[in-house]
Design a protein around this motif. Structure first.
Motif, PDB file in Angstrom:
ATOM      1  N   GLU A   1       0.890  -1.292  -0.182  1.00 37.83           N
ATOM      2  CA  GLU A   1      -0.063   0.020   0.124  1.00 37.83           C
ATOM      3  C   GLU A   1       0.677   1.200  -0.245  1.00 37.83           C
ATOM      4  OE1 GLU A   1      -3.714  -0.026   0.802  1.00 37.83           O
ATOM      5  OE2 GLU A   1      -4.115  -1.400   1.606  1.00 37.83           O
TER       6      GLU A   1
ATOM      7  N   ALA B   1       0.492   4.336  -1.850  1.00 37.48           N
ATOM      8  CA  ALA B   1       0.238   5.576  -1.597  1.00 37.48           C
ATOM      9  C   ALA B   1      -0.421   5.486  -0.208  1.00 37.48           C
ATOM     10  CB  ALA B   1      -1.241   5.144  -2.229  1.00 37.48           C
ATOM     11  N   THR B   2      -0.960   4.250   0.913  1.00 33.88           N
ATOM     12  CA  THR B   2      -1.220   4.619   2.007  1.00 33.88           C
ATOM     13  C   THR B   2      -0.364   4.982   2.643  1.00 33.88           C
ATOM     14  OG1 THR B   2      -3.220   3.155   1.276  1.00 33.88           O
ATOM     15  CG2 THR B   2      -2.419   3.461   4.165  1.00 33.88           C
TER      16      THR B   2
ATOM     17  N   SER C   1       0.732   8.137   2.610  1.00 39.39           N
ATOM     18  CA  SER C   1       0.132   9.754   3.150  1.00 39.39           C
ATOM     19  C   SER C   1      -0.138   9.401   4.496  1.00 39.39           C
ATOM     20  CB  SER C   1      -1.313   9.619   2.763  1.00 39.39           C
ATOM     21  OG  SER C   1      -2.034   8.240   3.178  1.00 39.39           O
ATOM     22  N   TYR C   2       0.046   8.447   5.225  1.00 38.43           N
ATOM     23  CA  TYR C   2       0.833   8.627   6.467  1.00 38.43           C
ATOM     24  C   TYR C   2       1.523   9.062   6.957  1.00 38.43           C
ATOM     25  CZ  TYR C   2      -3.625   4.663   8.455  1.00 38.43           C
ATOM     26  OH  TYR C   2      -4.373   4.049   8.277  1.00 38.43           O
TER      27      TYR C   2
ATOM     28  N   SER D   1       0.827  13.046   6.863  1.00 35.78           N
ATOM     29  CA  SER D   1      -0.680  13.226   7.609  1.00 35.78           C
ATOM     30  C   SER D   1       0.228  13.817   9.172  1.00 35.78           C
ATOM     31  CB  SER D   1      -1.281  12.298   7.711  1.00 35.78           C
ATOM     32  OG  SER D   1      -2.059  11.953   6.291  1.00 35.78           O
TER      33      SER D   1
ATOM     34  N   LEU E   1       1.079  16.342  11.214  1.00 34.54           N
ATOM     35  CA  LEU E   1      -0.151  17.868  10.580  1.00 34.54           C
ATOM     36  C   LEU E   1      -0.322  17.163  12.397  1.00 34.54           C
ATOM     37  CD1 LEU E   1      -2.205  17.019   8.193  1.00 34.54           C
ATOM     38  CD2 LEU E   1      -0.866  19.106   8.271  1.00 34.54           C
ATOM     39  N   LEU E   2      -0.168  16.615  13.009  1.00 35.20           N
ATOM     40  CA  LEU E   2      -1.010  15.533  14.092  1.00 35.20           C
ATOM     41  C   LEU E   2      -0.416  16.978  15.630  1.00 35.20           C
ATOM     42  CD1 LEU E   2      -1.136  12.196  14.160  1.00 35.20           C
ATOM     43  CD2 LEU E   2      -3.077  14.163  14.050  1.00 35.20           C
TER      44      LEU E   2
ATOM     45  N   PHE F   1      -1.290  23.816  19.254  1.00 37.07           N
ATOM     46  CA  PHE F   1      -1.832  24.219  19.300  1.00 37.07           C
ATOM     47  C   PHE F   1      -3.376  24.643  20.047  1.00 37.07           C
ATOM     48  CE2 PHE F   1      -5.367  27.418  16.599  1.00 37.07           C
ATOM     49  CZ  PHE F   1      -5.249  28.070  17.241  1.00 37.07           C
ATOM     50  N   TRP F   2      -3.943  23.633  19.713  1.00 33.49           N
ATOM     51  CA  TRP F   2      -5.652  23.410  20.329  1.00 33.49           C
ATOM     52  C   TRP F   2      -5.640  23.140  21.111  1.00 33.49           C
ATOM     53  CZ3 TRP F   2      -9.639  24.531  18.326  1.00 33.49           C
ATOM     54  CH2 TRP F   2     -10.294  23.550  18.920  1.00 33.49           C
TER      55      TRP F   2
ATOM     56  N   LEU G   1      -5.241  17.614  27.655  1.00 32.30           N
ATOM     57  CA  LEU G   1      -4.739  15.722  27.422  1.00 32.30           C
ATOM     58  C   LEU G   1      -5.042  15.844  25.858  1.00 32.30           C
ATOM     59  CD1 LEU G   1      -7.401  14.139  29.578  1.00 32.30           C
ATOM     60  CD2 LEU G   1      -5.089  13.616  29.560  1.00 32.30           C
ATOM     61  N   VAL G   2      -4.995  16.797  24.897  1.00 29.52           N
ATOM     62  CA  VAL G   2      -5.295  16.760  23.310  1.00 29.52           C
ATOM     63  C   VAL G   2      -3.811  16.779  23.108  1.00 29.52           C
ATOM     64  CG1 VAL G   2      -5.542  18.806  21.469  1.00 29.52           C
ATOM     65  CG2 VAL G   2      -6.800  18.637  23.786  1.00 29.52           C
TER      66      VAL G   2
ATOM     67  N   ILE H   1      -4.034  13.254  23.107  1.00 28.58           N
ATOM     68  CA  ILE H   1      -4.363  12.157  21.480  1.00 28.58           C
ATOM     69  C   ILE H   1      -3.555  12.215  20.624  1.00 28.58           C
ATOM     70  CG2 ILE H   1      -6.373  12.762  19.982  1.00 28.58           C
ATOM     71  CD1 ILE H   1      -8.038  13.488  22.527  1.00 28.58           C
TER      72      ILE H   1
ATOM     73  N   ALA I   1      -1.450   8.769  19.219  1.00 29.77           N
ATOM     74  CA  ALA I   1      -2.096   9.158  17.457  1.00 29.77           C
ATOM     75  C   ALA I   1      -0.546   8.527  16.273  1.00 29.77           C
ATOM     76  CB  ALA I   1      -3.172  10.028  16.527  1.00 29.77           C
TER      77      ALA I   1
ATOM     78  N   MET J   1      -0.151   5.745  13.946  1.00 23.72           N
ATOM     79  CA  MET J   1      -0.180   5.928  13.133  1.00 23.72           C
ATOM     80  C   MET J   1       1.372   5.060  12.777  1.00 23.72           C
ATOM     81  SD  MET J   1      -2.369   9.145  11.626  1.00 23.72           S
ATOM     82  CE  MET J   1      -2.038   9.251   9.897  1.00 23.72           C
TER      83      MET J   1
END
Lengths: 121, 137
Positions: free
Chosen positions: A64, A66-67, A70-71, A74, A77-78, A84-85, A96-97, A100, A104, A108
């Motif tokens: 895979e 492409a997967t 892309s992982y 991506s 970004l996390l 920031f959030w 706790l953000v 997460i 993740a 991933m």
């Protein structure tokens, strides 16, 4: 994909995940030291993406592709989004953000490792 | 609880988890559509739909105001219906779904989080609902 690098990403990701839960339990906010560790983790993810692209371009193809790519992209970004959030809210739970986001990253990266194991198979 | 508390505290965590799923579902769907759309167009378009709904739900949960609250309610309900419907379909017949979506087998490939997430989302919206809404409904 380099197993040493992904191992490091998973290890730092898990430590940061646990760290953020400890901060939450003690009603603290993310410290500067933690932000530096997260910056380091982000750099590892960037190197991971570059290595992934170079090895795929060099002819190594997991099932895979492409997967996989892309992982790898991506993942970058996390952590910035999580930090920031988390920083934009003053409530106790906001740390706790970061948990997460880090968790993740771990999941991933483990999945990418799994996909990469199909190279040549 | 007043309306502003919906987007603060535990609501931030909900948004964070939703954002991760928006990213996961969308990137998965885009990869599927680009690399092998012919194999299972329905499943992949469904994959993309779930991704788009996650993106809207993420935005709606993150923004204050009654309109966004309503959008969050609709998208969370849609997800719950979607994950249940696709879950049952994949259980009955594998033939229609040759490739996985985030909702296949009730979200098993994603630790059942796609099944749990809308339930928590709907609970959170209910808990933070303005008082007058609660007495009305």
């Amino acid at each position: 994909m380099s197993s040493i690098l992904s191992g490091a990403v998973i290890a730092v990701g898990l430590v940061s995940s646990i760290w953020s839960v400890v901060l939450f339990a003690r009603a603290r906010r993310a410290s500067n030291v933690m932000l530096l560790v997260l910056l380091g983790l982000e750099l590892l993810l960037l190197i991971q993406l570059v290595i992934g692209i170079v090895r795929v371009a060099g002819g190594e193809r997991p099932e895979e592709t492409a997967t996989f790519l892309s992982y790898a992209a991506s993942l970058l970004l996390l952590l910035p989004a999580g930090v920031f959030w988390s920083a934009a809210d003053k409530s106790r739970t906001s740390v706790l953000v970061i948990f997460i986001a880090c968790f993740a990253v771990v999941v991933m990266t483990a999945r990418m490792f799994q996909i990469w194991s199909t190279v040549g198979g | 609880m007043d309306e502003t508390s919906r987007t603060s505290g535990p609501g931030r965590l909900l948004v964070a988890v939703y954002a991760v799923f928006a990213l996961a579902a969308c990137s998965r769907a885009i990869v599927q559509l680009i690399t092998r759309f012919d194999e299972a167009p329905v499943a992949y378009l469904l994959s993309l739909l779930s991704g788009v709904v996650y993106v809207i739900a993420t935005l709606a949960l993150a923004r204050p105001g009654p309109l966004w609250r309503r959008v969050a309610l609709i998208t969370c309900t849609f997800e719950l219906v979607g994950v249940l419907a696709i879950g049952v379909l994949t259980l009955i017949d594998d033939g229609d779904f040759p490739d996985e979506t985030v909702w296949s087998n009730f979200g098993q490939g994603y630790l059942f989080i796609p099944l749990i997430l809308p339930v928590i989302g709907l609970y959170w919206l209910r808990r933070t609902a303005p008082a007058d809404r609660l007495t009305q409904g």
